[in-house]
Design a protein around this motif. Structure first.
Motif, short mmCIF file in Angstrom:
data_model
loop_
_atom_site.label_atom_id
_atom_site.label_comp_id
_atom_site.label_asym_id
_atom_site.label_seq_id
_atom_site.Cartn_x
_atom_site.Cartn_y
_atom_site.Cartn_z
N GLY A 1 0.82 -1.20 0.00
CA GLY A 1 0.00 0.00 0.00
C GLY A 1 0.85 1.25 0.00
O GLY A 1 1.94 1.29 -0.58
N ALA A 2 0.34 2.25 0.70
CA ALA A 2 1.08 3.51 0.84
C ALA A 2 1.55 3.60 2.27
O ALA A 2 1.74 2.58 2.93
CB ALA A 2 0.16 4.68 0.47
N ALA A 3 1.73 4.81 2.77
CA ALA A 3 2.22 5.03 4.13
C ALA A 3 1.40 4.21 5.12
O ALA A 3 0.18 4.19 5.06
CB ALA A 3 2.15 6.51 4.46
N PHE A 4 2.11 3.53 6.01
CA PHE A 4 1.50 2.72 7.06
C PHE A 4 0.61 1.61 6.49
O PHE A 4 -0.38 1.22 7.09
CB PHE A 4 0.72 3.59 8.05
N SER A 5 0.96 1.13 5.30
CA SER A 5 0.23 0.06 4.60
C SER A 5 -1.19 0.44 4.22
O SER A 5 -2.04 -0.42 4.02
CB SER A 5 0.24 -1.24 5.42
N TRP B 1 -4.84 -3.00 -7.50
CA TRP B 1 -5.04 -1.76 -8.23
C TRP B 1 -4.27 -0.61 -7.61
O TRP B 1 -3.86 0.33 -8.29
CB TRP B 1 -6.53 -1.40 -8.33
N GLN B 2 -4.04 -0.70 -6.27
CA GLN B 2 -3.38 0.39 -5.55
C GLN B 2 -1.94 0.57 -6.02
O GLN B 2 -1.40 1.66 -5.93
CB GLN B 2 -3.46 0.18 -4.04
N ARG B 3 -1.33 -0.51 -6.52
CA ARG B 3 0.04 -0.39 -7.05
C ARG B 3 0.08 0.66 -8.15
O ARG B 3 0.97 1.53 -8.17
CB ARG B 3 0.49 -1.74 -7.59
N TRP B 4 -0.86 0.63 -9.07
CA TRP B 4 -0.87 1.55 -10.20
C TRP B 4 -1.40 2.92 -9.80
O TRP B 4 -0.96 3.94 -10.32
CB TRP B 4 -1.66 0.95 -11.36
#
Length: 172
Positions: free
Chosen positions: A66-70, A78-81
């Protein structure tokens, strides 16, 4: 920075603009990727393979999808892209802003460069591995701050610098 300067009247030549500070972004990127390659090569995956450094700090090797703090790390991929697109857009926007600032504006240019270097470091991980490599583990007792990396640190420091800039008095 006044509207007039952004409008181009007092726009610095590219060689005298804030893009000269992109060396800092490159330094952050190279240091981050170098450390991540060492972590991937030398530390086994997972919390069980952590290396105790201080009573409140470990080195380890974990993956963040994911992003910061998962944030959004448990989604279907989809979150990768999504985060790749954000990193590219923000980096391009900051380079554009740097091109409008004179190189002598060290505070903003260095803040933007830190964010760019960190964003590109994590972008590299997402594109190459499909996840971000995190390796810094700070804790107090049984509470562990979410693991993070140098790129995350650079992004946070740059963001705090931008916020603090809003409180600085500036000459007209």
């Amino acid at each position: 920075m006044t509207e007039e300067k952004y409008a181009g009247k007092n726009k610095p030549a590219l060689s005298q603009s804030g893009v000269r500070w992109l060396w800092l972004a490159a330094l952050v990127f190279l240091a981050d990727i170098g450390i991540k390659f060492l972590v991937l090569d030398r530390i086994g995956y997972g919390w069980g393979n952590r290396i105790e450094i201080l009573p409140f700090f470990n080195l380890l090797h974990v993956h963040n999808y994911g992003a910061a703090f998962s944030f959004l790390g448990d989604q279907a991929g989809w979150q990768r892209w999504f985060f790749t697109g954000i990193a590219v857009a923000v980096s391009l926007m900051l380079v554009f802003w740097m091109s409008k600032l004179p190189a002598r504006e060290k505070w903003n240019n260095s803040a933007y460069a830190l964010i760019i270097g960190g964003a590109i470091g994590n972008l590299f991980d997402r594109l190459v591995h499909g996840f971000v490599v995190d390796y810094l583990d700070f804790f107090w007792g049984s509470y562990h701050w979410p693991a993070f990396n140098l790129a995350d640190s650079a992004i946070c420091i740059g963001a705090v610098m931008i916020i603090l800039d809003g409180f600085r008095s500036k000459p007209e």
